[in-house]
Structures are given as structure tokens and as C-alpha cells.
Design a protein around this motif. Structure first.
Motif, mmCIF file in Angstrom:
data_model
loop_
_atom_site.group_PDB
_atom_site.id
_atom_site.type_symbol
_atom_site.label_atom_id
_atom_site.label_comp_id
_atom_site.label_asym_id
_atom_site.label_seq_id
_atom_site.Cartn_x
_atom_site.Cartn_y
_atom_site.Cartn_z
ATOM 1 N N SER A 75 0.838 -1.202 0.000
ATOM 2 C CA SER A 75 0.000 0.000 0.000
ATOM 3 C C SER A 75 0.874 1.254 0.000
ATOM 4 C CB SER A 75 -0.938 0.005 1.208
ATOM 5 O OG SER A 75 -0.200 -0.157 2.413
ATOM 6 N N VAL A 76 0.366 2.295 -0.641
ATOM 7 C CA VAL A 76 1.117 3.539 -0.813
ATOM 8 C C VAL A 76 0.262 4.714 -0.369
ATOM 9 C CG1 VAL A 76 2.196 5.086 -2.496
ATOM 10 C CG2 VAL A 76 2.475 2.609 -2.734
ATOM 11 N N ARG A 77 0.880 5.642 0.351
ATOM 12 C CA ARG A 77 0.227 6.915 0.670
ATOM 13 C C ARG A 77 1.101 8.027 0.102
ATOM 14 N NH1 ARG A 77 -0.398 6.911 6.315
ATOM 15 N NH2 ARG A 77 -2.526 6.100 6.050
ATOM 16 N N LEU A 78 0.506 8.882 -0.732
ATOM 17 C CA LEU A 78 1.209 10.017 -1.317
ATOM 18 C C LEU A 78 0.788 11.297 -0.615
ATOM 19 C CD1 LEU A 78 0.834 9.255 -5.155
ATOM 20 C CD2 LEU A 78 2.809 8.753 -3.687
ATOM 21 N N TYR A 79 1.775 12.024 -0.107
ATOM 22 C CA TYR A 79 1.529 13.365 0.417
ATOM 23 C C TYR A 79 1.843 14.335 -0.716
ATOM 24 C CZ TYR A 79 1.549 11.060 4.973
ATOM 25 O OH TYR A 79 1.266 10.242 6.031
ATOM 26 N N LEU A 80 0.805 14.944 -1.257
ATOM 27 C CA LEU A 80 0.912 15.728 -2.485
ATOM 28 C C LEU A 80 0.745 17.211 -2.193
ATOM 29 C CD1 LEU A 80 -1.447 13.437 -4.583
ATOM 30 C CD2 LEU A 80 1.054 13.412 -4.614
ATOM 31 N N GLY A 81 1.630 18.014 -2.754
ATOM 32 C CA GLY A 81 1.521 19.453 -2.600
ATOM 33 C C GLY A 81 1.656 20.155 -3.931
ATOM 34 N N ASN A 82 1.186 21.371 -3.997
ATOM 35 C CA ASN A 82 1.339 22.205 -5.188
ATOM 36 C C ASN A 82 1.848 23.571 -4.736
ATOM 37 O OD1 ASN A 82 1.235 23.527 -7.625
ATOM 38 N ND2 ASN A 82 -0.987 23.476 -7.820
ATOM 39 N N GLY A 83 3.136 23.816 -4.979
ATOM 40 C CA GLY A 83 3.727 25.082 -4.594
ATOM 41 C C GLY A 83 3.333 26.233 -5.491
ATOM 42 N N GLY A 84 2.786 25.892 -6.676
ATOM 43 C CA GLY A 84 2.442 26.935 -7.643
ATOM 44 C C GLY A 84 3.706 27.544 -8.224
ATOM 45 N N PRO A 85 3.809 28.857 -8.332
ATOM 46 C CA PRO A 85 2.948 29.828 -7.658
ATOM 47 C C PRO A 85 1.625 30.129 -8.340
ATOM 48 C CG PRO A 85 4.707 30.957 -8.810
ATOM 49 C CD PRO A 85 4.977 29.492 -8.954
ATOM 50 N N ASN A 86 1.397 29.620 -9.572
ATOM 51 C CA ASN A 86 0.212 30.038 -10.319
ATOM 52 C C ASN A 86 -0.761 28.919 -10.675
ATOM 53 O OD1 ASN A 86 0.846 32.845 -10.560
ATOM 54 N ND2 ASN A 86 2.330 32.371 -12.152
ATOM 55 N N LEU A 87 -0.278 27.765 -11.105
ATOM 56 C CA LEU A 87 -1.122 26.773 -11.766
ATOM 57 C C LEU A 87 -1.797 25.817 -10.792
ATOM 58 C CD1 LEU A 87 1.192 25.768 -14.749
ATOM 59 C CD2 LEU A 87 -0.477 27.633 -14.633
ATOM 60 N N ILE A 117 -5.505 19.881 -7.138
ATOM 61 C CA ILE A 117 -4.711 20.441 -6.046
ATOM 62 C C ILE A 117 -4.459 21.903 -6.378
ATOM 63 C CG2 ILE A 117 -2.632 20.224 -4.655
ATOM 64 C CD1 ILE A 117 -2.336 17.374 -5.664
ATOM 65 N N PRO A 118 -5.054 22.816 -5.640
ATOM 66 C CA PRO A 118 -4.877 24.234 -5.963
ATOM 67 C C PRO A 118 -3.459 24.696 -5.671
ATOM 68 C CG PRO A 118 -6.071 23.989 -3.906
ATOM 69 C CD PRO A 118 -5.919 22.612 -4.462
ATOM 70 N N ALA A 119 -3.061 25.800 -6.272
ATOM 71 C CA ALA A 119 -1.783 26.409 -5.922
ATOM 72 C C ALA A 119 -1.813 26.771 -4.447
ATOM 73 C CB ALA A 119 -1.548 27.657 -6.772
ATOM 74 N N GLY A 120 -0.783 26.357 -3.720
ATOM 75 C CA GLY A 120 -0.775 26.575 -2.286
ATOM 76 C C GLY A 120 -1.652 25.592 -1.539
ATOM 77 N N GLY A 121 -1.966 24.456 -2.166
ATOM 78 C CA GLY A 121 -2.825 23.454 -1.551
ATOM 79 C C GLY A 121 -2.202 22.075 -1.587
ATOM 80 N N SER A 122 -2.971 21.089 -1.127
ATOM 81 C CA SER A 122 -2.430 19.733 -0.991
ATOM 82 C C SER A 122 -3.532 18.698 -1.126
ATOM 83 C CB SER A 122 -1.740 19.579 0.369
ATOM 84 O OG SER A 122 -2.703 19.621 1.416
ATOM 85 N N ALA A 123 -3.130 17.443 -1.107
ATOM 86 C CA ALA A 123 -4.043 16.304 -1.045
ATOM 87 C C ALA A 123 -3.248 15.109 -0.541
ATOM 88 C CB ALA A 123 -4.657 15.992 -2.408
ATOM 89 N N ILE A 124 -3.945 14.148 0.021
ATOM 90 C CA ILE A 124 -3.331 12.879 0.410
ATOM 91 C C ILE A 124 -4.052 11.789 -0.360
ATOM 92 C CG2 ILE A 124 -2.779 11.298 2.293
ATOM 93 C CD1 ILE A 124 -3.023 13.669 4.218
#
Length: 489
Positions: free
Chosen positions: A252-264, A295-302
Motif C-alpha cells: 500500500s502507498v500513501r502520497l503526500y501531495l503538494g502544489n507550490g504553484g505559484p500560479n497553476l 490540487i490548488p496552488a498553495g494546496g495539498s491532497a493525500i
């Protein structure tokens, strides 16, 4: 009159009870811990383990609220953005993205931000997990050679972005100053076999994608939101190929996902898997059986899933040109036994000709027709530089970055006996396509390669790159050779 007084008293009682219930609700978290519990005295202290992507620190095993001491250093340094391309990154911890920080809801975090004395600029940090002015930015602004300290209580569970918030904020973020901090429940998230840290971001450079040498930040492109690079974990191929994450079938895999952007905004997708669970926007809301998550810019998901079959999983932004033309791609290599109950692989292949012609043509827009203007012949170095970019844009999706192809589907280009035996050096394959069964280095392939409408100069550059990069005897193919072959046809 008595009746009115009784009604008024009952109304007051109802309002009072309702208010009490609402206050109780507001002071309880979804996990059932009250505000008083979250802000209660801490027991003991630890120094936080910090890790570089794609790795994640082990969870804190203490059973009570703990003081967690975090030391994070800002370092400005020049590093690889792509092969042959360098960029001066501003970093949290010497890498992009910044260090992964792991704490728990209710922990007291004592944060130390250090600005390396050789840096040129002041910096600070805004952690989206902080309840307080600027997310800590106001308390952490420091000049080179200085350190700042502040503390905060982790009140809310979730996966949060942190970034520099020194003016101009967009420029500091665009140069690499972002990372993730996980605030998990006191008892930790449910166990999985592997946890990985993947963060998307974009870079705006004076030169176009793949242009060699040191590249500077381009403010106008950033304002126009026209990035040259959209990457996973800070650079093209940073977590792909030899650097791919590795797991086994059944794990099993868990991904900690982020989006630094700054725009997209990122349309995050794993080619070859379906997310069993997604913690939407990095919070506590869980969605299931998800193909692609925003995943919005400045946002995350798991995101969580189990790997049922072997193969290479491609982690991409499904705004798909970003993945295959700008670098937004990471990989997980799954090793182990085949599971034909889930996936068989190719069972049969045959040529399908509904329109009477096996060869299709791919137009390259303005480059589809050969220019009447004769360009000066490129040197070998210029051909290799141009060829590297053109190969990634036109060939890599099938033949892979290292030219190895895909077994049973696309032939290898590495030390290819088929290619080296051709009198046209492969020119005809690119311009006219290829169909039918061929044998390359002892392995049979029966696929169709479409004709690609490229200029003589572009064809010469791609083939020069293939002959030199993939052990095909080297050489320097000229545009005039391509033109001569084209005219014969």
C-alpha cells in the motif's frame, strides 16, 4: 401574563441550551479532542526529523501532546533544473521542495528559521498550519546570517503547504521556497507500507524549456502565467527513471501531495492506478475511487492506493502537455509477480487499416512544412543540444527518456542493430513512418510509427542525438542529407 412569562422563560432556556451545544460543537474537533485538550500542557520534547522529497519522516510515537523543535535553514544555491540547465534556487533546507515536517494535532512546535550567512536576501516562512499573523511570516523575517524563533500550537489536522512570504512573495515562491507540513491525529494516520512526498511547482526562465546553461527568473512570464517548466520535486526527472520511487506488488502507498504553484492548479493523476482514498485538499474529508484530484496552488491532497500489478506508474499533472513537454512527471516502479486476474498485458496485436493506409501523419503546426529558407548547418554541439529538446517533445513518450522503449510495444533505440543497418540513417522512418514486423536486437515488434512532419533541420538534430546519445556509433547528420533523401522521394 403568567403564560407569557412561562413562554419567555422556556424560550430563554432553549436559546441557552442551543448556545451551549453550539459552543461545545465549536470547541470539539472532528476527532473528538476539545480545544482544552489540544492546548493542554505538553509532555517531553523532541527534535523533528526532516526529510527531502520523496521521503517522509517516521511518525512521532509519543502518546501525549509533545514539544517538537524544528530547525530549518534557508539556503540560496545553484542546482540542476533539467539536463544541462542550471538555476539559482532559494530553498528551505538545500533542496526543492523544502524539508517535509511531521507533527501531530496538539503538539507545540518551537520553530527556528536560519538564514545562511552567504545568502543575499532576507527570508521568512508562512506555514498554512499556523493559526497566527502571517502564518508565522511576521515572526520569522530574518536577514542573512540571522535566526528567528517562534512557537505555535498545531490545532488543525491536515496536510499543509509552507512557503516564503517575503516581498515579492511570488518571486520567492517561484524560486523554490515551499514545502509540506503534516499535522496528523495524535495516534497517527492508519499504517501503510510506503509513504512518499511529491510536490508540483513551476519555473519561469529567460530561456525556453531545455535551453542549456544557467537560466534566470523571468518576471514577465510569471506575471503572464507562462511557465517554461512544470516539475515534480523541483526538477525534470527528479523522481523518475533511476530516481523513481520503488515498491512491491501488494504493498500500500500513501502520497503526500503538494502544489507550490505559484500560479497553476494541478490535475494530479497516476497513470495505471486508481486512488482508493483521497483526503480532499489535505483535510479530513475523504473521497473514494478517484481517478484525478485537483490540487490548488498553495494546496495539498493525500492519496492512497494498493499496487496490484507490476510496472511503472507515471505520476502526472493531467493538464498533459505539462507532463510530457514541461517535466511534470514522477514515477513509482512496482516490482513483483504478474497478476493476470487484474491485468493481462497485451494478449494480441494486429494491424488495423480502416482507412486503407497504415501510416498516419502527425503535424507539427508551423513546422509541418519545410521552410524554403536554408538554415546554416549546425555544429555537432548545436545538433546535440537541439536534438535533446526535440527528442523529449516528439520521441520520449514512446521510446522513453533513456531510449529503452517499452518491451513488446516500442523498440529500443539503444545500440540498435536495426537503425545502424539502415542506409538512410533513419531519416525515412521519421519522414514517412514505419509499419509491419521488425526485429531489433533480437526482439520482434509489430507496431506502427506515424510519420512526423518536421523540418530537415529538426530531423537532423533528432537523429544526431539518437546516434550519439544511445550508443549507435555517433556521427553528425546534416540537414542537407535529410533534404536529399526527401527530394528522392
Amino acid at each position: 401574563m403568567k403564560t407569557q412569562h412561562i413562554k419567555k422563560a422556556v424560550l430563554i432556556l432553549i436559546v441557552s441550551v442551543s448556545s451551549a451545544l453550539m459552543w461545545q460543537s465549536c470547541t470539539q474537533t472532528e476527532q473528538g479532542r476539545s480545544y482544552a485538550e489540544l492546548t493542554s500542557d505538553v509532555t517531553g520534547e523532541i527534535v523533528a526529523e526532516l526529510t527531502d522529497a520523496p521521503f517522509v519522516p517516521a511518525r512521532i510515537k509519543a502518546k501525549t501532546n509533545t514539544k517538537v523543535i524544528v530547525h530549518l535553514e534557508v539556503i540560496e544555491q545553484t542546482m540542476r533544473l533539467a539536463d544541462g540547465v542550471e538555476y539559482t534556487f532559494w530553498t528551505f533546507g538545500g533542496k526543492v521542495p523544502g524539508k517535509f515536517i511531521r507533527v501531530r494535532q496538539g503538539d507545540l512546535i518551537e520553530f527556528h528559521l536560519h538564514n545562511h550567512p552567504e545568502n543575499m536576501l532576507p527570508h521568512n516562512i508562512d506555514l498554512h498550519a499556523v493559526t497566527g499573523p502571517g502564518g508565522g511570516a511576521e515572526a520569522s523575517l530574518v536577514a542573512p546570517g540571522k535566526s528567528a524563533q517562534f512557537s505555535f500550537r498545531a490545532l488543525n489536522q491536515g496536510l499543509y503547504v509552507y512557503h516564503c512570504a517575503t516581498a515579492p512573495v511570488g518571486m520567492h515562491i517561484a524560486n523554490g521556497m515551499y514545502g509540506l507540513i503534516l499535522v496528523e491525529p495524535l495516534e497517527g494516520l492508519p499504517p501503510v507500507d510506503h509513504e512518499f512526498y511529491v510536490m508540483q511547482s513551476e519555473f519561469y526562465t529567460t530561456g525556453g524549456f531545455g535551453q542549456k546553461g544557467h537560466q534566470e527568473f523571468d518576471m514577465q512570464k510569471a506575471l503572464d502565467e507562462r511557465p517554461d517548466y512544470v516539475v515534480m520535486n523541483g526538477a525534470v526527472g527528479a523522481s523518475a527513471g533511476e530516481n523513481a520511487m520503488k515498491v512491491k506488488v501488494g504493498e500500500s502507498v500513501r502520497l503526500y501531495l503538494g502544489n507550490g504553484g505559484p500560479n497553476l492548479v494541478s490535475s494530479f493523476h497516476v497513470i495505471g492506478e486508481i486512488f482508493d482514498k483521497v483526503y480532499v485538499e489535505g483535510g479530513t474529508l475523504i473521497n473514494r475511487d478517484v481517478q484525478t484530484t485537483l490540487i490548488p496552488a498553495g494546496g495539498s491532497a493525500i492519496a492512497e492506493f494498493t499496487c496490484e500489478v507490476p510496472g511503472t506508474l507515471h505520476l502526472v499533472d493531467h493538464s498533459i502537455f505539462r507532463a510530457f513537454n514541461k517535466g511534470a512527471l514522477a514515477q513509482i516502479k512496482v516490482v513483483g509477480d504478474e497478476n493476470h486476474k487484474v491485468f493481462t498485458g497485451k494478449e494480441k496485436e494486429e494491424v488495423y487499416l480502416p482507412e486503407g493506409s497504415a501510416i498516419q501523419r502527425i503535424s507539427s503546426g508551423k513546422q509541418a512544412t519545410e521552410s524554403k529558407e536554408t538554415l546554416p548547418e549546425k555544429s555537432l554541439t548545436e545538433r546535440l543540444e537541439a536534438g535533446a529538446i526535440l527528442y523529449k517533445q516528439n520521441c520520449m513518450a514512446c521510446h522513453m527518456e533513456h531510449g529503452g522503449g517499452i518491451a513488446g510495444t516500442f523498440p529500443t533505440l539503444v545500440n540498435s542493430d536495426f537503425l545502424k543497418a539502415r542506409a538512410d540513417k533513419g531519416i525515412g522512418i521519421i519522414l514517412e513512418g514505419l509499419q509491419g514486423e521488425i526485429t531489433v536486437n533480437g526482439s520482434k515488434y509489430n507496431n506502427i510509427m506515424p510519420a512526423v512532419a518536421l523540418s530537415d533541420d529538426q530531423v537532423a538534430s533528432i537523429l544526431t542525438y539518437i546516434f550519439n546519445r544511445f550508443e549507435n556509433g555517433g556521427g553528425h547528420i546534416k540537414a542537407s542529407e535529410v533534404a536529399e533523401w526527401r527530394n528522392k522521394k
